[in-house]
Design an enzyme around this catalytic site. Structure first.
Site, PDB file in Angstrom:
ATOM      1  N   TYR A 145       3.656   9.665  -0.202  1.00  0.00           N
ATOM      2  CA  TYR A 145       4.600   9.028   0.705  1.00  0.00           C
ATOM      3  C   TYR A 145       6.049   9.295   0.314  1.00  0.00           C
ATOM      4  O   TYR A 145       6.948   9.127   1.134  1.00  0.00           O
ATOM      5  CB  TYR A 145       4.350   7.522   0.774  1.00  0.00           C
ATOM      6  CG  TYR A 145       2.969   7.127   1.254  1.00  0.00           C
ATOM      7  CD1 TYR A 145       2.064   8.070   1.747  1.00  0.00           C
ATOM      8  CD2 TYR A 145       2.547   5.806   1.207  1.00  0.00           C
ATOM      9  CE1 TYR A 145       0.802   7.710   2.167  1.00  0.00           C
ATOM     10  CE2 TYR A 145       1.281   5.435   1.639  1.00  0.00           C
ATOM     11  CZ  TYR A 145       0.415   6.396   2.107  1.00  0.00           C
ATOM     12  OH  TYR A 145      -0.838   6.034   2.529  1.00  0.00           O
TER      13      TYR A 145
ATOM     14  N   LYS B 205      -2.105   6.013  -4.622  1.00  0.00           N
ATOM     15  CA  LYS B 205      -3.161   6.993  -4.403  1.00  0.00           C
ATOM     16  C   LYS B 205      -2.886   8.297  -5.148  1.00  0.00           C
ATOM     17  O   LYS B 205      -1.731   8.699  -5.332  1.00  0.00           O
ATOM     18  CB  LYS B 205      -3.295   7.294  -2.900  1.00  0.00           C
ATOM     19  CG  LYS B 205      -3.494   6.054  -2.048  1.00  0.00           C
ATOM     20  CD  LYS B 205      -3.590   6.369  -0.571  1.00  0.00           C
ATOM     21  CE  LYS B 205      -3.627   5.103   0.259  1.00  0.00           C
ATOM     22  NZ  LYS B 205      -2.320   4.438   0.361  1.00  0.00           N
TER      23      LYS B 205
ATOM     24  N   HIS C 192      -6.877   9.887  -2.653  1.00  0.00           N
ATOM     25  CA  HIS C 192      -6.313   9.884  -1.298  1.00  0.00           C
ATOM     26  C   HIS C 192      -7.202  10.631  -0.302  1.00  0.00           C
ATOM     27  O   HIS C 192      -7.461  10.146   0.803  1.00  0.00           O
ATOM     28  CB  HIS C 192      -4.916  10.506  -1.337  1.00  0.00           C
ATOM     29  CG  HIS C 192      -4.037  10.080  -0.219  1.00  0.00           C
ATOM     30  ND1 HIS C 192      -2.667  10.016  -0.316  1.00  0.00           N
ATOM     31  CD2 HIS C 192      -4.312   9.678   1.044  1.00  0.00           C
ATOM     32  CE1 HIS C 192      -2.145   9.601   0.825  1.00  0.00           C
ATOM     33  NE2 HIS C 192      -3.130   9.400   1.668  1.00  0.00           N
TER      34      HIS C 192
ATOM     35  N   ASP D  80       0.842  -1.197   0.000  1.00  0.00           N
ATOM     36  CA  ASP D  80       0.000   0.000   0.000  1.00  0.00           C
ATOM     37  C   ASP D  80       0.874   1.243   0.000  1.00  0.00           C
ATOM     38  O   ASP D  80       1.516   1.562   0.991  1.00  0.00           O
ATOM     39  CB  ASP D  80      -0.920   0.005   1.224  1.00  0.00           C
ATOM     40  CG  ASP D  80      -1.869   1.192   1.210  1.00  0.00           C
ATOM     41  OD1 ASP D  80      -1.516   2.232   1.808  1.00  0.00           O
ATOM     42  OD2 ASP D  80      -2.939   1.094   0.593  1.00  0.00           O
TER      43      ASP D  80
END
Length: 307
Positions: A39, A68, A101, A34
């Site tokens: 990130y 996302k 997201h 994930d």
């Protein structure tokens, strides 16, 4: 399917460790990864995947890779552009699942200027953008048509917005990813998703744990040290972390625990080898205080999507 998350909002798998963490997770048996553009470690995660494939641990089709769409790329023309860029960072041809997201549209930031763009402009202020969800969702559906994403879904959305998307969706959301733990049980939202056959994935399964180091745990007692969690763990000879994960999975909710530690990765993988009693499930659910730790309203009052 065993899964590993590559970052949560407050705590991430660092770039220096990400490739090794992904490789070791795959070696340990994890198959769902994930990630997200926000990130900032998709390139490194992809390196771990490539190594695992090169070493014969898995084939690409054995893995389920989630990413996302960040808030600054909600406009129709930016969705496909950034998705292709993210696929390039991973070094893959498609995402198994691509999520919106947050249901928040922010002003576009060119990736060549700053990536990931995060929440703020260059001056540290938040700039919203008037892009409606139906435009963003339509662009997400085009990703499926062009085989850039096999499935699409939502994250951090509440019932009213989910119902709105269902009214015009050509491809309905397959997954909703939300914060969910015994301090924030979200029973009504989980029930709604089950009604419409939308799978629910929980993040922050350990509650305040990943928010402590930044001082944004809102003073909540640790679920990993709570008397109720510890008592249940003792009953089953399991760790508190395994109990919290099983509390979710036994309710039909998928989990994506994050860890850089190989031992904890293996322990988390073993969270479905036992069953909690109905009374134990109820005792954990009774800890609910509607504590939301990941709330954009804490960044800017105009982002109060959970109001």
């Amino acid at each position: 399917m065993a899964s590993i998350v590559l970052k949560r909002t407050q705590q991430k798998v660092t770039k220096s460790t990400c490739a090794d963490t992904v490789y070791n997770a795959i070696k340990a048996g994890y198959r769902l990864l994930d990630g997200a553009g926000d990130y900032g470690n998709e390139k490194e995660a992809g390196e771990g995947v490539r190594r695992a494939i090169a070493d014969g641990l898995v084939k690409r089709e054995d893995l389920f890779i989630t990413s996302k769409l960040w808030n600054t790329f909600h406009a129709h023309d930016h969705v496909k552009q950034i998705t292709k860029m993210q696929l390039g960072l991973w070094g893959i041809d498609y995402f198994d699942l691509f999520l919106v997201h947050f249901p928040i549209a922010l002003k576009y930031v060119d990736p060549s200027h700053r990536y990931p763009p995060e929440w703020f402009g260059d001056d540290g202020k938040v700039y919203t953008q008037n892009t409606p969800m139906h435009e963003t969702w339509g662009a997400m559906e085009e990703l499926v048509d062009e085989k850039l994403a096999k499935n699409i879904g939502l994250s951090n959305c509440q019932g009213s917005l989910i119902l709105d998307v269902l009214r015009y969706a050509k491809y309905e959301p397959q997954v909703l990813q939300v914060e969910l733990h015994p301090y924030l049980t979200q029973e009504a939202l989980v029930k709604l998703c089950k009604t419409f056959s939308i799978a629910v994935t929980a993040y922050s399964s350990f509650g305040p744990q990943s928010y402590v180091e930044l001082g944004v745990d809102k003073g909540a007692p640790s679920l990993l040290k709570h008397d109720v969690t510890s008592s249940v763990a003792k009953n089953h000879g399991k760790t508190e972390a395994q109990v919290l994960l099983r509390w979710a999975t036994q309710r039909g909710v998928a989990v994506i625990p994050k860890s850089n530690d190989l031992g904890r990765l293996s322990a988390n993988l073993d969270c479905n080898s036992f069953d909690l009693s109905e009374s134990e499930l109820a005792a954990l659910s009774a800890l609910n205080i509607n504590l939301r730790l990941n709330d954009p309203a804490d960044i800017d009052g105009r982002l109060a999507i959970f109001a």
